[in-house]
Motif scaffolding. Structure first.
Motif, mmCIF file in Angstrom:
data_model
loop_
_atom_site.group_PDB
_atom_site.id
_atom_site.type_symbol
_atom_site.label_atom_id
_atom_site.label_comp_id
_atom_site.label_asym_id
_atom_site.label_seq_id
_atom_site.Cartn_x
_atom_site.Cartn_y
_atom_site.Cartn_z
ATOM 1 N N ASP A 206 33.505 23.934 39.364
ATOM 2 C CA ASP A 206 34.670 24.650 38.869
ATOM 3 C C ASP A 206 34.882 24.446 37.376
ATOM 4 O O ASP A 206 35.885 24.848 36.809
ATOM 5 C CB ASP A 206 35.937 24.198 39.610
ATOM 6 C CG ASP A 206 36.117 22.681 39.563
ATOM 7 O OD1 ASP A 206 35.211 22.008 39.016
ATOM 8 O OD2 ASP A 206 37.149 22.198 40.053
ATOM 9 N N GLY A 207 33.932 23.803 36.719
ATOM 10 C CA GLY A 207 34.017 23.644 35.283
ATOM 11 C C GLY A 207 34.882 22.501 34.834
ATOM 12 O O GLY A 207 35.208 22.394 33.649
ATOM 13 N N ASN A 235 43.699 25.057 43.809
ATOM 14 C CA ASN A 235 43.953 26.482 44.023
ATOM 15 C C ASN A 235 44.170 27.207 42.688
ATOM 16 O O ASN A 235 43.649 28.300 42.463
ATOM 17 C CB ASN A 235 45.168 26.664 44.922
ATOM 18 C CG ASN A 235 44.915 26.169 46.345
ATOM 19 O OD1 ASN A 235 43.782 26.200 46.815
ATOM 20 N ND2 ASN A 235 45.965 25.707 47.021
ATOM 21 N N GLN A 236 44.986 26.570 41.841
ATOM 22 C CA GLN A 236 45.212 27.178 40.535
ATOM 23 C C GLN A 236 43.911 27.273 39.726
ATOM 24 O O GLN A 236 43.618 28.295 39.090
ATOM 25 C CB GLN A 236 46.248 26.361 39.759
ATOM 26 C CG GLN A 236 47.646 26.402 40.355
ATOM 27 C CD GLN A 236 48.626 25.525 39.598
ATOM 28 O OE1 GLN A 236 48.240 24.887 38.610
ATOM 29 N NE2 GLN A 236 49.873 25.493 40.055
ATOM 30 N N ASN A 241 39.310 30.134 37.666
ATOM 31 C CA ASN A 241 37.844 30.262 37.624
ATOM 32 C C ASN A 241 37.383 31.655 38.014
ATOM 33 O O ASN A 241 36.441 32.208 37.435
ATOM 34 C CB ASN A 241 37.189 29.226 38.527
ATOM 35 C CG ASN A 241 37.341 27.819 37.972
ATOM 36 O OD1 ASN A 241 37.441 27.649 36.754
ATOM 37 N ND2 ASN A 241 37.366 26.816 38.854
ATOM 38 N N GLN A 242 38.043 32.218 39.026
ATOM 39 C CA GLN A 242 37.691 33.572 39.423
ATOM 40 C C GLN A 242 37.927 34.559 38.283
ATOM 41 O O GLN A 242 37.102 35.433 38.003
ATOM 42 C CB GLN A 242 38.501 33.974 40.650
ATOM 43 C CG GLN A 242 38.073 33.241 41.930
ATOM 44 C CD GLN A 242 38.918 33.636 43.129
ATOM 45 O OE1 GLN A 242 39.839 34.439 43.005
ATOM 46 N NE2 GLN A 242 38.603 33.040 44.286
ATOM 47 N N ASN A 247 35.732 37.810 33.892
ATOM 48 C CA ASN A 247 35.630 38.094 32.467
ATOM 49 C C ASN A 247 34.228 37.814 31.926
ATOM 50 O O ASN A 247 33.695 38.567 31.112
ATOM 51 C CB ASN A 247 36.660 37.264 31.691
ATOM 52 C CG ASN A 247 38.093 37.634 32.049
ATOM 53 O OD1 ASN A 247 38.363 38.780 32.409
ATOM 54 N ND2 ASN A 247 38.995 36.662 31.946
ATOM 55 N N GLN A 248 33.658 36.728 32.445
ATOM 56 C CA GLN A 248 32.312 36.371 32.002
ATOM 57 C C GLN A 248 31.293 37.400 32.458
ATOM 58 O O GLN A 248 30.368 37.766 31.718
ATOM 59 C CB GLN A 248 31.950 34.980 32.528
ATOM 60 C CG GLN A 248 30.625 34.445 31.966
ATOM 61 C CD GLN A 248 30.351 33.029 32.430
ATOM 62 O OE1 GLN A 248 31.160 32.467 33.191
ATOM 63 N NE2 GLN A 248 29.267 32.461 31.981
ATOM 64 N N GLU A 249 31.434 37.890 33.698
ATOM 65 C CA GLU A 249 30.510 38.913 34.190
ATOM 66 C C GLU A 249 30.631 40.189 33.377
ATOM 67 O O GLU A 249 29.635 40.830 33.039
ATOM 68 C CB GLU A 249 30.798 39.196 35.657
ATOM 69 C CG GLU A 249 30.366 38.062 36.595
ATOM 70 C CD GLU A 249 30.733 38.358 38.034
ATOM 71 O OE1 GLU A 249 31.365 39.408 38.273
ATOM 72 O OE2 GLU A 249 30.386 37.541 38.904
#
Length: 498
Positions: A206-207, A235-236, A241-242, A247-249
Motif C-alpha cells: 500500500d506504499g 480503509n482510508q 491507494n485506489q 491517477n497513475q494508470e
C-alpha cells in the motif's frame, strides 16, 4: 566474445588448401577477437600474423612462434609490450593506435635481436617527453622507429643522455598510471550504475512503512483500540491507494500514448546523447562503443528480419484443389477443339532462368513454382500428364504448356504431301494416290519431250553456198515429205507457209 577457433583459421587459410599445420601467413583482422589463443599450438610455422582492428587487451600465447617475422597488432587495446621474448625471428612489430602507456615495457624487446622496425604511433607513450630518445637508446638493434630511419648520430646522442631520459620517462609513466587507475574506477562505477540501481528499501503493497515503535506488549483494550484504529487507517489508505492507482494508470496511459507517437524521437535523442557526450579515449570507452554498435546492429537485424509466413493452403482438407497465383503472373488458358488439347500460356519473366521454374502436371490441375512462389490452376477437363509438354517461347519467354485431353483423339490438321514416285520417264501412281491428288491437289498433265506435234521450221530455208565465179542461187525446194514430221495432218483451213 569472439574466440579464435580452428574453423576460423581454416576459413582464413584458403590459399593453403585449408591446412593449418603448415600455414605461414594468416589474417585475422576485424574479427572482434578479445584474446590471442591456440595459434601457437596449431600454426607453429607462422611467419606473418595479422591481428589488427580487434579488441585484444594483452599480448600472449605467441612465444612458441619461433619463425614469426611480422606481427601486426594495430588498433587494439594493448597497454604493455610483453611476452615476445620467444619470437626469435621477429623483425617487424606494429602497435599503431593502442594504449601503450608503460614505455619502460619497450625494454622487453631487447631479446629480439632481429627486430628492425617498430611502430608506436597513436599510443599515449609517444606524448612523453624524450620518448624517441629513450626507445632508440633502449633498443640498439632498431633501424626504423614509427616509419623514420634511425641515423648513427641520433643513436649516439640517445645513448649519451639515457639515464636522464630514463628518469624523466619514469616520472611521466607513474603519472599516467595513476590517471589510468582513476579512469578504470570511473568506468567501473559508470558500468555499475548503468547495470544495477542503488538498492533501496521498498514500501509495502500500500506504499506505507510499518514499524514497531515499542517493544513492550500492550494490554488487551489497547490492542483492540489499536486494531480498530489500524483498520480505519487501512480503509482510508486503501481508498487513497485506489485513487492514486487510477491517477497513475491514467498518467501511464498518457505517457504511453506520447511514447507511441514519438518513439523515434526518443531513440534519436539517446543516440545523439551517447555520441555527443565527451569521454576519455581509453580501452574501456572503446569497448563501450563497440558494444553499443553491436547492440544497434542486432536491433536493426531484428527489425529487418522477415516474419515467417504461414504456409499457403494449396489443397483443402476435403481434397479440393485451390487456384493460387503467388507470383502474380498473367496467364491464358484456352481449349483447342481441333487438336483436342488445353493450352496454358503463363507470362513468366523473359530473362528468368529456366532452372528457377518447376512444373508439375496432374490430371486435374497444374502447379508451377516460379522462384519458390506457387502458381496453381484447376483444369476444366482431365488431361494426360505423360503426354504433356512444357516449352519456353523464344520471343516472349512465356511458359507454354500443351496438355492433351484424356478423353478423345488428337486430330492432326497439317497435311503432309508425299513425294512423287517416277518410273523411268513416266509418272507412276496408284489409284489411291490419284484419287487423293484429285481431291487435294490439282492434276497436271506431263508431255513427253521426245514427241513433238508442232512443225519444225528450223531447216525450211537453206543457207546459200559460196562458190568461185559468179554467185549462183540454189533455189531447189525440199520435197514436201521433208517439210513436215510424221503424223502431220493437212488442214485445208490453214493457209500454206510462204
Amino acid at each position: 566474445m569472439v574466440h579464435i577457433t580452428e574453423d576460423l583459421i581454416r576459413r582464413r587459410a584458403e590459399h593453403n588448401d585449408c591446412e593449418i599445420f603448415s600455414l605461414e601467413e594468416v589474417s585475422l583482422h576485424q574479427q572482434d577477437i578479445e584474446r590471442i589463443e591456440h595459434i601457437d599450438r596449431w600454426c607453429r610455422d607462422l611467419k606473418i600474423l595479422y591481428l589488427q582492428n580487434n579488441l585484444i587487451p594483452r599480448i600472449e600465447n605467441v612465444g612458441r612462434l619461433k619463425n614469426l617475422e611480422y606481427l601486426n597488432l594495430a588498433l587494439n587495446n594493448i597497454e604493455a609490450i610483453e611476452n615476445l621474448e620467444g619470437c626469435e625471428s621477429l623483425q617487424k612489430l606494429d602497435l599503431t593506435v593502442n594504449f601503450v602507456g608503460r614505455l619502460s615495457s619497450v625494454e622487453s624487446l631487447r631479446h629480439n635481436v632481429h627486430l628492425t622496425e617498430l611502430f608506436l604511433v597513436g599510443n599515449p607513450c609517444t606524448e612523453f617527453q624524450g620518448y624517441r630518445q629513450y626507445v632508440v637508446a633502449a633498443l640498439p638493434q632498431l633501424k626504423w622507429l614509427d616509419g623514420t630511419e634511425i641515423s648513427r648520430s641520433e643513436r649516439i646522442r640517445a645513448s649519451q643522455g639515457l639515464e636522464e631520459v630514463r628518469i624523466l620517462v619514469g616520472e611521466q609513466e607513474e603519472e599516467y598510471l595513476r590517471r589510468r587507475v582513476q579512469e578504470k574506477e570511473e568506468s567501473e562505477r559508470k558500468a555499475a550504475g548503468g547495470e544495477k540501481q542503488n538498492r533501496e528499501r521498498k514500501a509495502g503493497f500500500d506504499g506505507c512503512w510499518y514499524t514497531d515503535i515499542s517493544n513492550t506488549t500492550p494490554g488487551l483494550e489497547e490492542n483492540q483500540e489499536n486494531q480498530k484504529n489500524q483498520e480505519n487507517q487501512e480503509n482510508q489508505e486503501n481508498q487513497e491507494n485506489q485513487e492514486n492507482q487510477e491517477n497513475q494508470e491514467n498518467q501511464e496511459n498518457q505517457d504511453l500514448e506520447e511514447n507511441v507517437e514519438n518513439p523515434k524521437i526518443d531513440e534519436e535523442e539517446q543516440e545523439r546523447e551517447f555520441w555527443e557526450t565527451p569521454c576519455p579515449f581509453t580501452p574501456e570507452s572503446r569497448l563501450e562503443t563497440h558494444r553499443h554498435l553491436e547492440q544497434k546492429r542486432k536491433e536493426k537485424e531484428k527489425k529487418t528480419e522477415k516474419k515467417l509466413k504461414a504456409a499457403r493452403t494449396l489443397v483443402t482438407s476435403d481434397g479440393r484443389v485451390l487456384n493460387v497465383n503467388e507470383p502474380k503472373l498473367d496467364f491464358c488458358l484456352t481449349e483447342d477443339d481441333e487438336t483436342n488439347m488445353i493450352i496454358l500460356d503463363l507470362a513468366v519473366f523473359r530473362h528468368l532462368d529456366t532452372s528457377l521454374i518447376d512444373v508439375d502436371v496432374q490430371p486435374t490441375y497444374v502447379r508451377v513454382a516460379v522462384k519458390g512462389k506457387i502458381f496453381q490452376i484447376v483444369l476444366p477437363a482431365e488431361v494426360k500428364p505423360d503426354s504433356s509438354t512444357a516449352r519456353r517461347s523464344q520471343t516472349t519467354g512465356h511458359l507454354v504448356l500443351t496438355l492433351p485431353l484424356a478423353q478423345g483423339e488428337i486430330r492432326v490438321t497439317k497435311i503432309v504431301q508425299r513425294p512423287s514416285r517416277n518410273c523411268g520417264n513416266r509418272h507412276c501412281s496408284s489409284p489411291q494416290d490419284n484419287k487423293r491428288n484429285k481431291n487435294d491437289i490439282p492434276e497436271r498433265l506431263e508431255v513427253d519431250p521426245s514427241k513433238r506435234t508442232s512443225v519444225d521450221i528450223a531447216n525450211i530455208v537453206q543457207r546459200r553456198s559460196t562458190k568461185e565465179g559468179p554467185l549462183e542461187v540454189n533455189r531447189t525446194t525440199p520435197p514436201e515429205a521433208d517439210l513436215f514430221s510424221e503424223g502431220f495432218i493437212d488442214d485445208p483451213d490453214v493457209p500454206p507457209l510462204i
